[in-house]
Scaffold this motif. Structure first.
Motif, mmCIF file in Angstrom:
data_model
loop_
_atom_site.group_PDB
_atom_site.id
_atom_site.type_symbol
_atom_site.label_atom_id
_atom_site.label_comp_id
_atom_site.label_asym_id
_atom_site.label_seq_id
_atom_site.Cartn_x
_atom_site.Cartn_y
_atom_site.Cartn_z
ATOM 1 N N VAL A 191 -8.606 -1.332 3.497
ATOM 2 C CA VAL A 191 -8.161 0.007 3.098
ATOM 3 C C VAL A 191 -9.324 0.842 2.569
ATOM 4 N N VAL A 192 -9.355 2.118 2.970
ATOM 5 C CA VAL A 192 -10.368 3.068 2.491
ATOM 6 C C VAL A 192 -9.686 4.363 2.067
ATOM 7 N N ARG A 193 -10.454 5.269 1.504
ATOM 8 C CA ARG A 193 -9.904 6.577 1.155
ATOM 9 C C ARG A 193 -9.658 7.406 2.417
ATOM 10 N N LEU A 208 0.829 -1.205 0.000
ATOM 11 C CA LEU A 208 0.000 0.000 0.000
ATOM 12 C C LEU A 208 0.862 1.252 0.000
ATOM 13 N N GLU A 209 1.880 1.273 0.857
ATOM 14 C CA GLU A 209 2.745 2.459 0.941
ATOM 15 C C GLU A 209 3.505 2.685 -0.358
ATOM 16 N N ASP A 245 4.135 5.860 -5.290
ATOM 17 C CA ASP A 245 4.322 5.844 -6.741
ATOM 18 C C ASP A 245 3.208 6.578 -7.480
ATOM 19 N N ARG A 246 1.966 6.493 -6.965
ATOM 20 C CA ARG A 246 0.818 6.992 -7.723
ATOM 21 C C ARG A 246 0.054 8.125 -7.049
ATOM 22 N N GLY A 247 0.491 8.494 -5.859
ATOM 23 C CA GLY A 247 -0.131 9.638 -5.200
ATOM 24 C C GLY A 247 -1.487 9.370 -4.588
ATOM 25 N N TYR A 248 -1.846 8.109 -4.395
ATOM 26 C CA TYR A 248 -3.125 7.786 -3.788
ATOM 27 C C TYR A 248 -3.163 8.268 -2.333
ATOM 28 N N ARG A 249 -4.353 8.659 -1.887
ATOM 29 C CA ARG A 249 -4.550 9.047 -0.489
ATOM 30 C C ARG A 249 -5.461 7.999 0.159
ATOM 31 N N LEU A 250 -4.854 6.911 0.588
ATOM 32 C CA LEU A 250 -5.563 5.770 1.136
ATOM 33 C C LEU A 250 -5.036 5.463 2.534
ATOM 34 N N VAL A 251 -5.841 4.753 3.325
ATOM 35 C CA VAL A 251 -5.432 4.488 4.698
ATOM 36 C C VAL A 251 -5.995 3.133 5.154
ATOM 37 N N PRO A 252 -5.178 2.339 5.870
ATOM 38 C CA PRO A 252 -5.696 1.075 6.420
ATOM 39 C C PRO A 252 -6.540 1.328 7.662
ATOM 40 N N ILE A 253 -7.598 0.510 7.829
ATOM 41 C CA ILE A 253 -8.466 0.694 8.993
ATOM 42 C C ILE A 253 -8.573 -0.571 9.845
#
Length: 259
Positions: free
Chosen positions: A220-222, A82-83, A88-96
């Motif tokens: 994982v969610v936004r 995920l990290e 690499d792609r600039g995603y804004r994601l977070v594990p919950i």
């Protein structure tokens, strides 16, 4: 009378909105994640949450779909992957929440034990940064190579500092690693693909990660949506004794619960 009608219509609209809020799309990859997801889907339905499973055939698309809003949540990856994707792609994601650990293993049709390894053998590893690095660290744990510690959890073949067996590394898509058993001396495969292909990691792997692996899979969610009540329910359904029993009985130690 008219006032009562408006009150009733307003209540119906609220109920309709609540019903819509209790539906989510969950992205998974095939194999164990999908099988566990199907059980979670049933448990969530009992709590009033409708979960639509969306199956993906690779590791790239589930994060892209989540970032684009085509999914509400996904469950298929570990934190190092995920990290790497976010960087690499600039995603804004977070594990919950944690789900399971799927130990990576090495498989071969040419080698039955480590003592049979020969100089110049071909070793197939995944070509994505996190799983490729994970494969190299597994080889290092077995004393077969050494990698630069500065690379931490993301070494590449360029970070291999000692290769006494002169292994020739072949990097392939993670989903192609099972096929690579036919064309390489041994192939380092993530357990989800190994199990999906019929391999039994505890029996078939030449060697496998220990339970101390940092590669625990996560939900994982936004970023910014962590507080949605549907996600709290989803995590509760994953981290459930029914799921633990299913995982223990079906995968017999090849996959372990990590909460």
């Amino acid at each position: 009378m008219l006032k009562k009608l408006w009150v009733l219509l307003f209540a119906l609209c609220l109920a309709s909105g609540a019903a819509e809020a209790a539906k989510i799309k969950l992205g998974v990859d095939g194999g164990p994640h999908e099988e566990i997801g199907e059980l979670v889907q049933k448990l969530a339905a009992e709590k009033g949450l409708e979960v639509e499973l969306v199956r993906f055939a690779d590791f790239i698309l589930p994060n892209a779909a989540l970032a684009d809003g085509d999914l509400d949540v996904n469950s298929f990856q570990h934190v190092p992957y995920l990290e790497a994707m976010m960087k690499d792609r600039g995603y804004r994601l977070v594990p919950i929440g944690n789900t399971v650990l799927m130990p990576m293993g090495a498989y071969s049709k040419n080698v039955g034990k480590l003592e049979e390894l020969k100089e110049g053998m071909t070793v197939a590893i995944p070509n994505d940064p996190s799983n490729g690095g994970r494969a190299l660290l597994l080889l290092q744990d077995q004393g077969l190579i050494k990698v630069d510690p500065a690379a931490e959890l993301l070494p590449t073949v360029l970070d291999v500092t000692e290769n006494p067996h002169k292994f020739k590394f072949v990097e392939l898509e993670a989903s192609q690693m099972v096929r690579a058993i036919e064309d390489s001396d041994f192939s380092v495969i993530t357990t989800n693909y190994a199990v999906e292909s019929g391999l039994i990691p505890a029996k078939d792997a030449l060697f496998i990660e220990s339970s101390k692996s940092p590669y625990v899979n996560v939900i994982v969610v936004r970023e910014g949506e962590e507080g949605r009540p549907e996600f709290k329910t989803l995590v509760e359904c994953y981290q459930n004794d029914t799921v633990r029993k299913f995982v223990d009985e079906k995968y017999k130690g090849a996959i372990v619960c990590a909460w």
